[in-house]
Motif scaffolding. Sequence first.
Motif, PDB file in Angstrom:
ATOM      1  N   UNK A 158     -20.577  27.122  11.908  1.00 14.65           N
ATOM      2  CA  UNK A 158     -20.090  26.013  11.087  1.00 14.65           C
ATOM      3  C   UNK A 158     -20.253  26.454   9.632  1.00 14.65           C
ATOM      4  N   UNK A 159     -19.146  26.622   8.904  1.00 24.56           N
ATOM      5  CA  UNK A 159     -19.176  27.291   7.603  1.00 24.56           C
ATOM      6  C   UNK A 159     -18.803  26.334   6.474  1.00 24.56           C
ATOM      7  N   UNK A 160     -19.659  26.272   5.467  1.00 24.60           N
ATOM      8  CA  UNK A 160     -19.364  25.543   4.225  1.00 24.60           C
ATOM      9  C   UNK A 160     -19.164  26.576   3.129  1.00 24.60           C
ATOM     10  N   UNK A 161     -18.092  26.421   2.347  1.00 25.75           N
ATOM     11  CA  UNK A 161     -17.737  27.403   1.334  1.00 25.75           C
ATOM     12  C   UNK A 161     -18.093  26.905  -0.060  1.00 25.75           C
ATOM     13  N   UNK A 162     -18.700  27.795  -0.844  1.00 19.33           N
ATOM     14  CA  UNK A 162     -19.118  27.460  -2.209  1.00 19.33           C
ATOM     15  C   UNK A 162     -18.512  28.482  -3.174  1.00 19.33           C
ATOM     16  N   UNK A 163     -17.782  28.034  -4.211  1.00 22.24           N
ATOM     17  CA  UNK A 163     -17.284  28.978  -5.216  1.00 22.24           C
ATOM     18  C   UNK A 163     -18.421  29.511  -6.080  1.00 22.24           C
ATOM     19  N   UNK A 164     -18.545  30.830  -6.174  1.00 21.61           N
ATOM     20  CA  UNK A 164     -19.626  31.437  -6.946  1.00 21.61           C
ATOM     21  C   UNK A 164     -19.358  31.535  -8.437  1.00 21.61           C
ATOM     22  N   UNK A 165     -18.084  31.441  -8.855  1.00 18.07           N
ATOM     23  CA  UNK A 165     -17.696  31.420 -10.268  1.00 18.07           C
ATOM     24  C   UNK A 165     -18.254  32.625 -11.051  1.00 18.07           C
ATOM     25  N   UNK A 166     -18.416  33.739 -10.346  1.00 14.78           N
ATOM     26  CA  UNK A 166     -18.901  34.980 -10.967  1.00 14.78           C
ATOM     27  C   UNK A 166     -20.280  34.800 -11.620  1.00 14.78           C
ATOM     28  N   UNK A 167     -21.080  33.911 -11.023  1.00 16.53           N
ATOM     29  CA  UNK A 167     -22.436  33.674 -11.504  1.00 16.53           C
ATOM     30  C   UNK A 167     -23.429  33.919 -10.371  1.00 16.53           C
ATOM     31  N   UNK A 168     -24.707  33.926 -10.713  1.00 16.76           N
ATOM     32  CA  UNK A 168     -25.742  34.109  -9.696  1.00 16.76           C
ATOM     33  C   UNK A 168     -25.859  32.845  -8.852  1.00 16.76           C
ATOM     34  N   UNK A 169     -25.909  33.023  -7.547  1.00 13.86           N
ATOM     35  CA  UNK A 169     -26.100  31.904  -6.626  1.00 13.86           C
ATOM     36  C   UNK A 169     -27.446  32.063  -5.943  1.00 13.86           C
ATOM     37  N   UNK A 209     -23.365  29.365   5.202  1.00 17.61           N
ATOM     38  CA  UNK A 209     -22.864  29.113   3.855  1.00 17.61           C
ATOM     39  C   UNK A 209     -22.106  30.348   3.392  1.00 17.61           C
ATOM     40  N   UNK A 210     -20.864  30.146   2.970  1.00 20.04           N
ATOM     41  CA  UNK A 210     -20.049  31.238   2.461  1.00 20.04           C
ATOM     42  C   UNK A 210     -19.969  31.115   0.946  1.00 20.04           C
ATOM     43  N   UNK A 211     -20.529  32.081   0.239  1.00 27.13           N
ATOM     44  CA  UNK A 211     -20.529  32.076  -1.223  1.00 27.13           C
ATOM     45  C   UNK A 211     -19.468  33.073  -1.684  1.00 27.13           C
ATOM     46  N   UNK A 212     -18.469  32.558  -2.402  1.00 28.92           N
ATOM     47  CA  UNK A 212     -17.300  33.360  -2.760  1.00 28.92           C
ATOM     48  C   UNK A 212     -17.321  33.699  -4.249  1.00 28.92           C
ATOM     49  N   UNK A 213     -17.221  34.994  -4.549  1.00 26.55           N
ATOM     50  CA  UNK A 213     -17.102  35.490  -5.923  1.00 26.55           C
ATOM     51  C   UNK A 213     -18.324  35.211  -6.791  1.00 26.55           C
ATOM     52  N   UNK A 214     -19.498  35.240  -6.218  1.00 30.45           N
ATOM     53  CA  UNK A 214     -20.721  35.153  -7.028  1.00 30.45           C
ATOM     54  C   UNK A 214     -21.060  36.546  -7.554  1.00 30.45           C
ATOM     55  N   UNK A 215     -21.698  36.607  -8.720  1.00 29.46           N
ATOM     56  CA  UNK A 215     -22.110  37.914  -9.251  1.00 29.46           C
ATOM     57  C   UNK A 215     -23.188  38.518  -8.362  1.00 29.46           C
ATOM     58  N   UNK A 216     -24.051  37.679  -7.815  1.00 32.25           N
ATOM     59  CA  UNK A 216     -25.011  38.094  -6.788  1.00 32.25           C
ATOM     60  C   UNK A 216     -25.518  36.845  -6.081  1.00 32.25           C
ATOM     61  N   UNK A 217     -26.005  37.053  -4.866  1.00 34.06           N
ATOM     62  CA  UNK A 217     -26.512  35.946  -4.058  1.00 34.06           C
ATOM     63  C   UNK A 217     -27.964  36.240  -3.697  1.00 34.06           C
ATOM     64  N   UNK A 218     -28.835  35.301  -4.034  1.00 35.73           N
ATOM     65  CA  UNK A 218     -30.251  35.433  -3.705  1.00 35.73           C
ATOM     66  C   UNK A 218     -30.616  34.335  -2.708  1.00 35.73           C
ATOM     67  N   UNK A 219     -31.262  34.733  -1.622  1.00 33.13           N
ATOM     68  CA  UNK A 219     -31.622  33.785  -0.570  1.00 33.13           C
ATOM     69  C   UNK A 219     -33.135  33.753  -0.413  1.00 33.13           C
ATOM     70  N   UNK A 220     -33.689  32.559  -0.421  1.00 33.72           N
ATOM     71  CA  UNK A 220     -35.140  32.414  -0.245  1.00 33.72           C
ATOM     72  C   UNK A 220     -35.548  32.983   1.115  1.00 33.72           C
ATOM     73  N   UNK A 221     -36.678  33.677   1.175  1.00 36.28           N
ATOM     74  CA  UNK A 221     -37.101  34.291   2.448  1.00 36.28           C
ATOM     75  C   UNK A 221     -37.365  33.285   3.558  1.00 36.28           C
ATOM     76  N   UNK A 222     -37.558  32.020   3.180  1.00 36.10           N
ATOM     77  CA  UNK A 222     -37.810  30.992   4.193  1.00 36.10           C
ATOM     78  C   UNK A 222     -36.530  30.474   4.838  1.00 36.10           C
ATOM     79  N   UNK A 223     -35.357  30.862   4.300  1.00 30.84           N
ATOM     80  CA  UNK A 223     -34.075  30.428   4.872  1.00 30.84           C
ATOM     81  C   UNK A 223     -33.718  31.384   6.005  1.00 30.84           C
ATOM     82  N   UNK A 224     -34.084  31.007   7.217  1.00 32.24           N
ATOM     83  CA  UNK A 224     -33.853  31.891   8.363  1.00 32.24           C
ATOM     84  C   UNK A 224     -32.825  31.336   9.342  1.00 32.24           C
TER      85      UNK A 224
END
Length: 269
Positions: A158-169, A209-224
């Motif tokens: 089940x996928x939710x898409x988020x525009x990254x706007x060329x910024x850090x997510x 979660x699908x992050x589109x066009x972010x400069x980089x994506x950082x995920x908390x280690x607790x998000x498993x």
Amino acid sequence: MRGLKVLPSGRPGRGRLYVNLPDGQAVGWYDRQANRISVLADDHREAILAVLRPYLSGTVAIGPPPVPTASDLRRLALPPDADLAPNRPGETLLGELEHGPAGTRARHRLRQDLTAQQRMGDSLDALEAEGWRALHCVPLPGLGRIDHLLIGPAGVFCVRTIPGRRQRAVVGDLLLTVGRTEPRPDPRWIRRAAAFATAALAAKVTPALAVVDASRVETAPTVRDIRILQPPTATPTLTASPTTLKPPEIEALFAQARDTTTWLGPTPT
């Protein structure tokens, strides 16, 4: 024979091409995925091949229709207005842009969301060649819509898409932040949507979660429990995942998921 018409089903470039008589009766179809022509009326065989010839590629199998499976019968009985398969990525946003608010800022956000959904949707649709099935804009009563529902060898997502706007997510357990904007509750929402889908399909559904066009994506280690996807890496990531569903199971779940009545159950709390 003159008068035969070729009519597509599903989204443009996908699904079957049906060959109909002038009165609308189907006499054959071309399954583009299987690269097979099914002939319903042998007396029209040559005319069917002639009218389909511009659409064919490679070696095409020709013969009578295969014996329908249970999922085929369910799909054939599905009214067109209850079928989610023709939905394009961002289908509802297209209508909102045409008939929605006239404010420049609001329309700009809608266009960003639409572009992100279309790009991610194209990446997921491309997985059909690997045995996957994708649906877009799946309605959930009381929750909104699932941007993309993906069913394939590695399971259901089940996928939710988020525009990254060329910024850090930054993806946290409860919130997602893009650049300096206000945090969004996307992780919580996608978990609820996946729980709803799990109940509706009677099959495990993984939130993503699908992050589109972010400069980089950082995920908390607790998000498993949430799969993080990006268009450039979605295909290799998903195709390399362990296999949990066989092709008949994929088709059966897809036939169930494309029916709007599947999603009319109570919203999980």
